[in-house]
Design a protein around this motif. Structure first.
Motif, PDB file in Angstrom:
ATOM      1  N   VAL A   1       0.859  -1.170   0.000  1.00 22.40           N
ATOM      2  CA  VAL A   1       0.000   0.000   0.000  1.00 22.40           C
ATOM      3  C   VAL A   1       0.906   1.233   0.000  1.00 22.40           C
ATOM      4  CG1 VAL A   1      -1.768   1.310   1.218  1.00 22.40           C
ATOM      5  CG2 VAL A   1      -1.836  -1.193   1.220  1.00 22.40           C
ATOM      6  N   LEU A   2       0.821   2.012  -1.083  1.00 21.81           N
ATOM      7  CA  LEU A   2       1.667   3.183  -1.267  1.00 21.81           C
ATOM      8  C   LEU A   2       0.902   4.442  -0.873  1.00 21.81           C
ATOM      9  CD1 LEU A   2       2.984   2.124  -4.779  1.00 21.81           C
ATOM     10  CD2 LEU A   2       4.228   1.955  -2.617  1.00 21.81           C
ATOM     11  N   PRO A   3       1.606   5.511  -0.509  1.00 20.78           N
ATOM     12  CA  PRO A   3       0.897   6.756  -0.170  1.00 20.78           C
ATOM     13  C   PRO A   3       0.253   7.393  -1.394  1.00 20.78           C
ATOM     14  CG  PRO A   3       3.270   7.104  -0.151  1.00 20.78           C
ATOM     15  CD  PRO A   3       3.066   5.624  -0.328  1.00 20.78           C
ATOM     16  N   LEU A   4      -0.881   8.034  -1.174  1.00 20.97           N
ATOM     17  CA  LEU A   4      -1.567   8.723  -2.262  1.00 20.97           C
ATOM     18  C   LEU A   4      -0.920  10.073  -2.555  1.00 20.97           C
ATOM     19  CD1 LEU A   4      -3.914   8.722  -4.256  1.00 20.97           C
ATOM     20  CD2 LEU A   4      -5.381   9.639  -2.447  1.00 20.97           C
ATOM     21  N   ALA A   5      -0.408  10.731  -1.543  1.00 20.69           N
ATOM     22  CA  ALA A   5       0.233  12.026  -1.742  1.00 20.69           C
ATOM     23  C   ALA A   5       1.386  11.897  -2.729  1.00 20.69           C
ATOM     24  CB  ALA A   5       0.745  12.564  -0.408  1.00 20.69           C
ATOM     25  N   GLY A   6       1.420  12.793  -3.706  1.00 24.28           N
ATOM     26  CA  GLY A   6       2.481  12.780  -4.703  1.00 24.28           C
ATOM     27  C   GLY A   6       2.306  11.761  -5.800  1.00 24.28           C
ATOM     28  N   TRP A   7       1.166  11.056  -5.806  1.00 19.82           N
ATOM     29  CA  TRP A   7       0.945  10.036  -6.851  1.00 19.82           C
ATOM     30  C   TRP A   7       0.996  10.664  -8.241  1.00 19.82           C
ATOM     31  CZ3 TRP A   7      -3.098   9.890 -10.402  1.00 19.82           C
ATOM     32  CH2 TRP A   7      -3.166   8.735 -11.185  1.00 19.82           C
ATOM     33  N   ARG A   8       1.556   9.902  -9.191  1.00 21.12           N
ATOM     34  CA  ARG A   8       1.610  10.302 -10.595  1.00 21.12           C
ATOM     35  C   ARG A   8       1.045   9.180 -11.442  1.00 21.12           C
ATOM     36  NH1 ARG A   8       5.288  14.428 -11.766  1.00 21.12           N
ATOM     37  NH2 ARG A   8       5.677  13.542 -13.813  1.00 21.12           N
ATOM     38  N   ALA A   9       0.498   9.543 -12.575  1.00 22.59           N
ATOM     39  CA  ALA A   9      -0.177   8.562 -13.433  1.00 22.59           C
ATOM     40  C   ALA A   9       0.728   7.956 -14.487  1.00 22.59           C
ATOM     41  CB  ALA A   9      -1.376   9.227 -14.123  1.00 22.59           C
ATOM     42  N   ASP A  10       2.023   8.155 -14.391  1.00 23.56           N
ATOM     43  CA  ASP A  10       2.951   7.672 -15.414  1.00 23.56           C
ATOM     44  C   ASP A  10       2.805   6.165 -15.621  1.00 23.56           C
ATOM     45  OD1 ASP A  10       3.814  10.256 -15.366  1.00 23.56           O
ATOM     46  OD2 ASP A  10       5.644   9.852 -14.221  1.00 23.56           O
ATOM     47  N   GLY A  11       2.604   5.768 -16.873  1.00 19.94           N
ATOM     48  CA  GLY A  11       2.584   4.358 -17.219  1.00 19.94           C
ATOM     49  C   GLY A  11       1.333   3.611 -16.831  1.00 19.94           C
ATOM     50  N   VAL A  12       0.293   4.306 -16.396  1.00 23.13           N
ATOM     51  CA  VAL A  12      -0.932   3.652 -15.936  1.00 23.13           C
ATOM     52  C   VAL A  12      -1.947   3.578 -17.077  1.00 23.13           C
ATOM     53  CG1 VAL A  12      -2.875   3.832 -14.332  1.00 23.13           C
ATOM     54  CG2 VAL A  12      -0.565   4.381 -13.558  1.00 23.13           C
ATOM     55  N   ASP A  13      -2.585   2.411 -17.225  1.00 21.79           N
ATOM     56  CA  ASP A  13      -3.616   2.232 -18.254  1.00 21.79           C
ATOM     57  C   ASP A  13      -5.007   2.561 -17.738  1.00 21.79           C
ATOM     58  OD1 ASP A  13      -1.788   1.109 -20.226  1.00 21.79           O
ATOM     59  OD2 ASP A  13      -1.748  -0.684 -18.962  1.00 21.79           O
ATOM     60  N   ILE A  14      -5.273   2.204 -16.473  1.00 22.11           N
ATOM     61  CA  ILE A  14      -6.602   2.383 -15.884  1.00 22.11           C
ATOM     62  C   ILE A  14      -6.435   2.931 -14.479  1.00 22.11           C
ATOM     63  CG2 ILE A  14      -8.723   1.223 -15.131  1.00 22.11           C
ATOM     64  CD1 ILE A  14      -8.137  -0.930 -17.268  1.00 22.11           C
ATOM     65  N   ILE A  15      -7.273   3.915 -14.129  1.00 22.79           N
ATOM     66  CA  ILE A  15      -7.306   4.467 -12.773  1.00 22.79           C
ATOM     67  C   ILE A  15      -8.673   4.177 -12.168  1.00 22.79           C
ATOM     68  CG2 ILE A  15      -7.173   6.567 -11.382  1.00 22.79           C
ATOM     69  CD1 ILE A  15      -5.529   7.790 -13.731  1.00 22.79           C
ATOM     70  N   VAL A  16      -8.685   3.587 -10.979  1.00 24.56           N
ATOM     71  CA  VAL A  16      -9.918   3.404 -10.217  1.00 24.56           C
ATOM     72  C   VAL A  16      -9.939   4.458  -9.115  1.00 24.56           C
ATOM     73  CG1 VAL A  16     -11.275   1.864  -8.757  1.00 24.56           C
ATOM     74  CG2 VAL A  16     -10.016   0.942 -10.723  1.00 24.56           C
ATOM     75  N   ASP A  17     -10.901   5.349  -9.187  1.00 26.84           N
ATOM     76  CA  ASP A  17     -11.039   6.442  -8.221  1.00 26.84           C
ATOM     77  C   ASP A  17     -11.968   5.987  -7.094  1.00 26.84           C
ATOM     78  OD1 ASP A  17     -11.590   8.790  -6.832  1.00 26.84           O
ATOM     79  OD2 ASP A  17     -13.051   9.463  -8.327  1.00 26.84           O
TER      80      ASP A  17
END
Length: 495
Positions: A102-118
């Motif tokens: 489980v990684l922190p959400l703060a500072g998250w970047r979308a690099d290399g991601v195909d799908i984002i679940v909000d």
């Protein structure tokens, strides 16, 4: 499933379902399963998926989604607003089912991601999103990835559709049991993308027991009340609509409303025209009749004929005392009334006078069709209207304050009755934003009311038919096109 449930109603439905023997974690598992299935729909091959989890049950749904997507063979990363050990209840149990990092959400970047679940925040968000989380929302919106929101896009108020500081723009949203008002009201609707409603085991009877008073405006709400001509019928059984016209330079609006009323099914339609405008109106009309009516006194004479069953007053009629008197005369004659445009503005800051009109018209129904500017002039600071949190609640408060059915127009028109019922419309295409379309809407509603369709459902049906006619015509629409599309709309409703 036309009901629209507020956050409080959804919480009550959850609570009753849990009290009835379904554990909360089971509802959460079903919600996560529904979202995971939506994410997987149409996916070919392994995907890189980021699941963004918040501190509440929405985040708990996200942990279930992450576990299921990882089990399906995808590369899943979970980024959480708070560490899992700070979660409580069902969300904590769902987090324990996730075996990955489980990684922190703060500072998250979308690099290399195909799908984002909000799965950050649900519909009941009670505060504005601020720094540093606003940077995460901005990163989601800037990403090229597909975005699937859980319940509502984070930052959207589920009850009002407002943006709480900033909000995710999703491609798809998966909600549960029923949609919420914020899925239909703007700007929330624009952030949701395509909305899918998942069955997670909340029974229809549970929803019905809550006496939900808000619905999506669709034929299922009023189709059984539509007027249907019978083989033994004749034109006088289908009602006679009167539309009041303005002077020689202001006749077009009344003709638009009159044509719409005729296409809406009224057996007869008469344009009540100032004498100086009779020739102009007569030169443009064929099936619609024209009568010389010079102001309130002659309108009263006309309405001694009981066969005139409904009136549309306001489109280009003129603003001032004579228009107010015409409205009062029509109400005293106890005819069904649609008040639009100049008729509404003539009662600016005079809600007491409008209340008297509505009271005088009883038991006949009255529908008010203001756009936002007319609404503000008419209701101002009236009882609870200015304090209302949303367009839905403003329309409800206005209906209660006036005693009339209120159609607060716009791309998300709200139709509200004095008894608290309300419907939100969602089928209006953008090309309705052109001169004269409001006059047509008033005529459609008037034509339905002339046929004795109950007031609230006549307003709901008229708004929906108006949108459907515009959608059937398509781009390039002008107001004159709308009545000619109504036969096509009628065929879809009566088949």
């Amino acid at each position: 499933m036309l009901e629209l449930m507020t956050c409080a109603e959804m919480a009550a439905a959850d609570g009753r379902t849990i009290a009835g023997g379904t554990p909360g974690i089971v509802l959460m598992e079903r919600a996560g399963q529904a979202v995971a299935e939506r994410v997987l729909a149409g996916v070919a091959g392994p995907q890189r998926i980021a699941v963004l989890c918040g501190p509440g049950n929405n985040g708990g749904d996200g942990f279930v989604v992450a576990r299921l997507l990882a089990a399906a063979g995808h590369d899943v990363a979970v980024h959480a607003l708070v560490p899992p050990d700070r979660l409580t209840g069902d969300a904590a149990e769902a987090a324990r089912g996730w075996q990955g990092e489980v990684l922190p959400l703060a500072g998250w970047r979308a690099d290399g991601v195909d799908i984002i679940v909000d799965a950050i925040f649900g519909a009941g968000l009670a505060r504005d999103i601020a720094a540093p989380l606003d940077a995460v929302i901005a990163a989601v919106n800037a990403a090229s990835a597909q975005v699937v929101a859980v319940d509502v896009p984070s930052g959207i108020d589920g009850d009002t559709g407002t943006v709480r500081g900033c909000a995710v723009r999703a491609d798809e949203t998966v909600t549960f049991a029923r949609r919420k008002p914020g899925h239909l009201l703007l700007p929330g609707r624009e952030h949701c993308g395509r909305v899918h409603v998942a069955d997670i085991g909340i029974a229809d009877a549970t929803v019905a027991a809550l006496d939900v008073r808000t619905a999506a405006n669709a034929p299922g709400l009023w189709r059984d009340k539509l007027p249907r001509p019978d083989a033994a019928g004749h034109k006088y059984k289908r009602g006679h609509l009167v539309v009041a016209s303005g002077g020689p330079a202001r006749t077009g609006a009344a003709r638009l409303a009159a044509r719409a009323g005729l296409r809406a099914g009224a057996g007869l339609v008469t344009v009540a025209s100032p004498p100086a405008a009779v020739a102009i109106n007569a030169g443009h009309l064929t099936a619609i009749m024209v009568r010389a009516v010079d102001g309130a006194e002659q309108l009263a004479d006309l309405l001694t004929d009981a066969r005139f069953s409904a009136l549309v007053l306001g489109p280009a009629l003129g603003i001032g005392e004579e228009t107010r008197r015409m409205v009062e005369v029509a109400a005293a004659a106890r005819r069904h009334l649609v008040l639009d445009a100049d008729a509404l503005t003539s009662f600016s800051n005079n809600l007491a006078g409008l209340w008297q009109v509505v009271t005088s018209a009883a038991p006949a129904g009255v529908v008010l069709t203001p756009h936002e500017g007319e609404f503000a002039r008419l209701f101002g600071e009236a009882g609870g209207v200015a304090q209302a949190r949303s367009k839905l609640e403003r329309a409800r408060a206005a209906a209660a304050a006036s005693g009339a059915v209120v159609v607060l127009k716009g791309p998300d028109s709200v139709i509200a009755a004095p008894d608290g019922r309300a419907a939100i419309n969602e089928n209006a295409p953008p090309w309705l934003a052109t001169a004269g379309t409001g006059d047509v809407l008033a005529g459609i509603i008037g034509g339905l009311m002339a046929q004795e369709m109950p007031t609230f459902v006549a307003a709901c049906a008229g708004v929906w038919m108006h949108g459907a006619a515009a959608a059937a015509f398509g781009p390039g629409l002008i107001a004159e096109d709308l009545p000619e599309m109504l036969p096509q709309v009628w065929r879809t409703l009566l088949d």
